[in-house]
Motif scaffolding. Structure first.
Motif, PDB file in Angstrom:
ATOM      1  N   ALA A  79      -6.744  12.906 -17.753  1.00 16.64           N
ATOM      2  CA  ALA A  79      -5.850  12.848 -16.593  1.00 16.64           C
ATOM      3  C   ALA A  79      -5.704  11.414 -16.101  1.00 16.64           C
ATOM      4  CB  ALA A  79      -6.382  13.749 -15.477  1.00 16.64           C
ATOM      5  N   MET A  80      -6.806  10.670 -16.057  1.00 14.32           N
ATOM      6  CA  MET A  80      -6.745   9.280 -15.607  1.00 14.32           C
ATOM      7  C   MET A  80      -5.928   8.429 -16.573  1.00 14.32           C
ATOM      8  SD  MET A  80      -8.335   9.238 -12.738  1.00 14.32           S
ATOM      9  CE  MET A  80      -8.588   7.493 -12.434  1.00 14.32           C
ATOM     10  N   LYS A  81      -6.033   8.725 -17.867  1.00 13.29           N
ATOM     11  CA  LYS A  81      -5.253   7.991 -18.863  1.00 13.29           C
ATOM     12  C   LYS A  81      -3.761   8.243 -18.676  1.00 13.29           C
ATOM     13  CE  LYS A  81      -4.886   7.315 -23.863  1.00 13.29           C
ATOM     14  NZ  LYS A  81      -5.406   7.721 -25.201  1.00 13.29           N
ATOM     15  N   LYS A  82      -3.410   9.507 -18.426  1.00 14.01           N
ATOM     16  CA  LYS A  82      -2.004   9.859 -18.196  1.00 14.01           C
ATOM     17  C   LYS A  82      -1.485   9.214 -16.909  1.00 14.01           C
ATOM     18  CE  LYS A  82      -2.192  14.336 -20.578  1.00 14.01           C
ATOM     19  NZ  LYS A  82      -2.111  15.806 -20.416  1.00 14.01           N
ATOM     20  N   LEU A  83      -2.346   9.166 -15.883  1.00 10.51           N
ATOM     21  CA  LEU A  83      -1.939   8.542 -14.620  1.00 10.51           C
ATOM     22  C   LEU A  83      -1.626   7.071 -14.812  1.00 10.51           C
ATOM     23  CD1 LEU A  83      -4.273   9.987 -11.812  1.00 10.51           C
ATOM     24  CD2 LEU A  83      -1.816  10.294 -12.065  1.00 10.51           C
ATOM     25  N   LYS A  84      -2.487   6.363 -15.529  1.00 10.86           N
ATOM     26  CA  LYS A  84      -2.270   4.938 -15.756  1.00 10.86           C
ATOM     27  C   LYS A  84      -0.960   4.702 -16.499  1.00 10.86           C
ATOM     28  CE  LYS A  84      -7.165   3.662 -15.842  1.00 10.86           C
ATOM     29  NZ  LYS A  84      -8.302   3.163 -16.679  1.00 10.86           N
ATOM     30  N   MET A  85      -0.673   5.548 -17.470  1.00 10.77           N
ATOM     31  CA  MET A  85       0.578   5.414 -18.228  1.00 10.77           C
ATOM     32  C   MET A  85       1.773   5.689 -17.343  1.00 10.77           C
ATOM     33  SD  MET A  85      -0.481   7.202 -21.855  1.00 10.77           S
ATOM     34  CE  MET A  85       1.220   7.040 -22.441  1.00 10.77           C
ATOM     35  N   ALA A  86       1.669   6.754 -16.498  1.00 11.64           N
ATOM     36  CA  ALA A  86       2.780   7.133 -15.627  1.00 11.64           C
ATOM     37  C   ALA A  86       3.043   6.061 -14.581  1.00 11.64           C
ATOM     38  CB  ALA A  86       2.485   8.474 -14.945  1.00 11.64           C
ATOM     39  N   VAL A  87       1.981   5.495 -14.001  1.00 14.78           N
ATOM     40  CA  VAL A  87       2.141   4.448 -12.987  1.00 14.78           C
ATOM     41  C   VAL A  87       2.739   3.192 -13.616  1.00 14.78           C
ATOM     42  CG1 VAL A  87       0.906   2.886 -11.439  1.00 14.78           C
ATOM     43  CG2 VAL A  87       0.334   5.317 -11.473  1.00 14.78           C
ATOM     44  N   GLY A  88       2.307   2.868 -14.839  1.00 14.02           N
ATOM     45  CA  GLY A  88       2.803   1.679 -15.490  1.00 14.02           C
ATOM     46  C   GLY A  88       4.282   1.765 -15.856  1.00 14.02           C
ATOM     47  N   GLU A  96       0.836  -1.209   0.000  1.00 12.04           N
ATOM     48  CA  GLU A  96       0.000   0.000   0.000  1.00 12.04           C
ATOM     49  C   GLU A  96       0.869   1.258   0.000  1.00 12.04           C
ATOM     50  OE1 GLU A  96      -3.609   2.119   2.570  1.00 12.04           O
ATOM     51  OE2 GLU A  96      -2.720   0.236   3.240  1.00 12.04           O
ATOM     52  N   ALA A  97       1.927   1.250   0.820  1.00 10.32           N
ATOM     53  CA  ALA A  97       2.823   2.400   0.866  1.00 10.32           C
ATOM     54  C   ALA A  97       3.508   2.605  -0.477  1.00 10.32           C
ATOM     55  CB  ALA A  97       3.857   2.208   1.971  1.00 10.32           C
ATOM     56  N   HIS A  98       3.929   1.482  -1.100  1.00 18.43           N
ATOM     57  CA  HIS A  98       4.580   1.557  -2.408  1.00 18.43           C
ATOM     58  C   HIS A  98       3.619   2.110  -3.462  1.00 18.43           C
ATOM     59  CE1 HIS A  98       7.033   0.499  -5.858  1.00 18.43           C
ATOM     60  NE2 HIS A  98       6.075  -0.295  -6.318  1.00 18.43           N
ATOM     61  N   THR A  99       2.382   1.632  -3.434  1.00 19.86           N
ATOM     62  CA  THR A  99       1.383   2.083  -4.401  1.00 19.86           C
ATOM     63  C   THR A  99       1.070   3.567  -4.216  1.00 19.86           C
ATOM     64  OG1 THR A  99       0.400  -0.134  -4.405  1.00 19.86           O
ATOM     65  CG2 THR A  99      -0.941   1.665  -5.273  1.00 19.86           C
ATOM     66  N   ASN A 100       0.926   3.986  -2.973  1.00 16.79           N
ATOM     67  CA  ASN A 100       0.650   5.401  -2.700  1.00 16.79           C
ATOM     68  C   ASN A 100       1.787   6.290  -3.179  1.00 16.79           C
ATOM     69  OD1 ASN A 100      -1.806   4.805  -1.535  1.00 16.79           O
ATOM     70  ND2 ASN A 100      -1.010   4.768   0.560  1.00 16.79           N
ATOM     71  N   ASN A 101       3.006   5.810  -3.005  1.00 16.37           N
ATOM     72  CA  ASN A 101       4.159   6.587  -3.455  1.00 16.37           C
ATOM     73  C   ASN A 101       4.164   6.720  -4.980  1.00 16.37           C
ATOM     74  OD1 ASN A 101       6.800   7.901  -3.012  1.00 16.37           O
ATOM     75  ND2 ASN A 101       7.619   6.105  -4.037  1.00 16.37           N
ATOM     76  N   ARG A 102       3.863   5.631  -5.670  1.00 15.69           N
ATOM     77  CA  ARG A 102       3.807   5.675  -7.132  1.00 15.69           C
ATOM     78  C   ARG A 102       2.702   6.607  -7.600  1.00 15.69           C
ATOM     79  NH1 ARG A 102       3.448  -0.385  -9.187  1.00 15.69           N
ATOM     80  NH2 ARG A 102       3.495   0.667 -11.224  1.00 15.69           N
ATOM     81  N   LEU A 103       1.575   6.574  -6.919  1.00 12.00           N
ATOM     82  CA  LEU A 103       0.463   7.448  -7.288  1.00 12.00           C
ATOM     83  C   LEU A 103       0.827   8.916  -7.093  1.00 12.00           C
ATOM     84  CD1 LEU A 103      -2.448   7.872  -8.179  1.00 12.00           C
ATOM     85  CD2 LEU A 103      -3.163   7.518  -5.804  1.00 12.00           C
ATOM     86  N   SER A 104       1.512   9.223  -5.993  1.00 10.33           N
ATOM     87  CA  SER A 104       1.920  10.609  -5.728  1.00 10.33           C
ATOM     88  C   SER A 104       2.874  11.107  -6.804  1.00 10.33           C
ATOM     89  CB  SER A 104       2.591  10.710  -4.345  1.00 10.33           C
ATOM     90  OG  SER A 104       1.683  10.376  -3.323  1.00 10.33           O
ATOM     91  N   LEU A 105       3.820  10.259  -7.208  1.00 11.02           N
ATOM     92  CA  LEU A 105       4.765  10.641  -8.259  1.00 11.02           C
ATOM     93  C   LEU A 105       4.049  10.824  -9.597  1.00 11.02           C
ATOM     94  CD1 LEU A 105       7.752   8.251  -7.407  1.00 11.02           C
ATOM     95  CD2 LEU A 105       7.614  10.717  -6.990  1.00 11.02           C
ATOM     96  N   ALA A 106       3.071   9.967  -9.850  1.00 15.61           N
ATOM     97  CA  ALA A 106       2.317  10.076 -11.104  1.00 15.61           C
ATOM     98  C   ALA A 106       1.480  11.348 -11.127  1.00 15.61           C
ATOM     99  CB  ALA A 106       1.430   8.840 -11.282  1.00 15.61           C
ATOM    100  N   LEU A 107       0.861  11.679 -10.008  1.00 18.87           N
ATOM    101  CA  LEU A 107       0.060  12.908  -9.927  1.00 18.87           C
ATOM    102  C   LEU A 107       0.904  14.140 -10.207  1.00 18.87           C
ATOM    103  CD1 LEU A 107      -2.283  12.312  -6.857  1.00 18.87           C
ATOM    104  CD2 LEU A 107      -3.008  12.878  -9.168  1.00 18.87           C
TER     105      LEU A 107
END
Length: 285
Positions: free
Chosen positions: A274-283, A219-230
């Protein structure tokens, strides 16, 4: 003026540092500026004047709340309670008295924080009903005068407070009791005592420690990736995503449309992109 009018009283533990930076950014008022706002509130009931007085003193609430950090209670909650006290003070402040608001408000701020501390610093509440609460405070005053109670003193206090002697004895035992620790303390272990802590015999068979740790790490790893993607999105897109998906009270497309002066369909398109860009950035991380 009610507390509901001021959402600034709600302080999130997750965004505490950001909140403190924000309130420190509000300029402090000069004596003349404070008096002008206070007069507009006192005589005309102007809400914007009340807001100005509150915002300029939020940093003072943080300063007072930090003095109560030793009770082990969340700082965000202490600040929130202090903010409620500040709002009560602003509502009652009379500019004709001739004192600065900070001197008047400190009593109200501390009173709200004191009440919060008394409600929460013990795991097992001493007084759980209105009658017990009244007895609690009256009994504390009596004990200061009488010390430890014997039978005659119990009868005297019961008669003075209009309660049964058994109620006095029960409340006295609650006052004298201490919260028991759930775990071993360092002293217990060093002294080799045979005390059995509840943690040793309360087993949760439905939970696996390894799985819990792994889940927390993921969860911490996922949250960190999401913050960087945002952070890769522009400011408007970030706000739309956060408002629509990352807060408890989610904004509608129409609300965001009115905020940005565009159509709801345009907000929907911005959200989709924005959601499309987030998915690409997280991936890619």
């Amino acid at each position: 003026m009610t507390n509901k009018a001021y959402p600034i009283a709600a302080v999130s533990q997750d965004s505490l540092d950001s909140y403190i930076r924000s309130v420190n950014g509000y300029p402090m008022l000069t004596a003349d500026e404070e008096r002008e706002l206070a007069e507009r509130l006192h005589y005309d009931g102007e809400i914007d004047a009340a807001k100005g007085l509150i915002l300029s003193h939020l940093r003072f609430v943080v300063h007072v709340a930090r003095g109560y950090s030793g009770y082990g209670l969340p700082m965000a909650d202490l600040i929130q309670e202090g903010n409620i006290g500040l709002m009560k003070a602003v509502k009652r402040f009379n500019p004709e008295v001739g004192v600065r608001l900070v001197s008047f408000a400190v009593h109200w701020i501390k009173a709200e924080i004191h009440e919060y501390v008394l409600r929460n610093w013990r795991i097992v509440k001493v007084a759980t009903t209105k009658a017990q609460r009244k007895l609690f405070f009256n009994l504390r005053k009596s004990k200061k005068r009488l010390g430890w109670f014997n039978n005659n003193e119990v009868e005297t206090v019961a008669r003075e407070l209009g309660v049964e002697p058994s109620e006095v004895r029960e409340m006295e035992s609650r006052l004298a009791a201490q919260d028991a620790t759930f775990e071993f303390t360092a002293d217990d272990d060093d002294n080799g005592t045979s005390i059995v802590a509840p943690m040793l015999y309360l087993e949760d068979n439905s939970s696996d420690v390894a799985e819990n740790v792994e889940a927390a790490n993921w969860e911490a790893h996922t949250n960190n990736r999401l913050s960087l993607a945002l952070a890769t999105l522009d400011e408007r897109s970030q706000h739309i995503v956060r408002s629509r998906w990352l807060v408890d009270s989610k904004a509608t497309l129409q609300e965001l449309a009115e905020n940005y002066g565009v159509s709801a369909e345009r907000i929907r398109q911005l959200e989709k992109n924005a959601m499309k860009k987030l998915k690409m950035a997280v991936g890619e991380m």
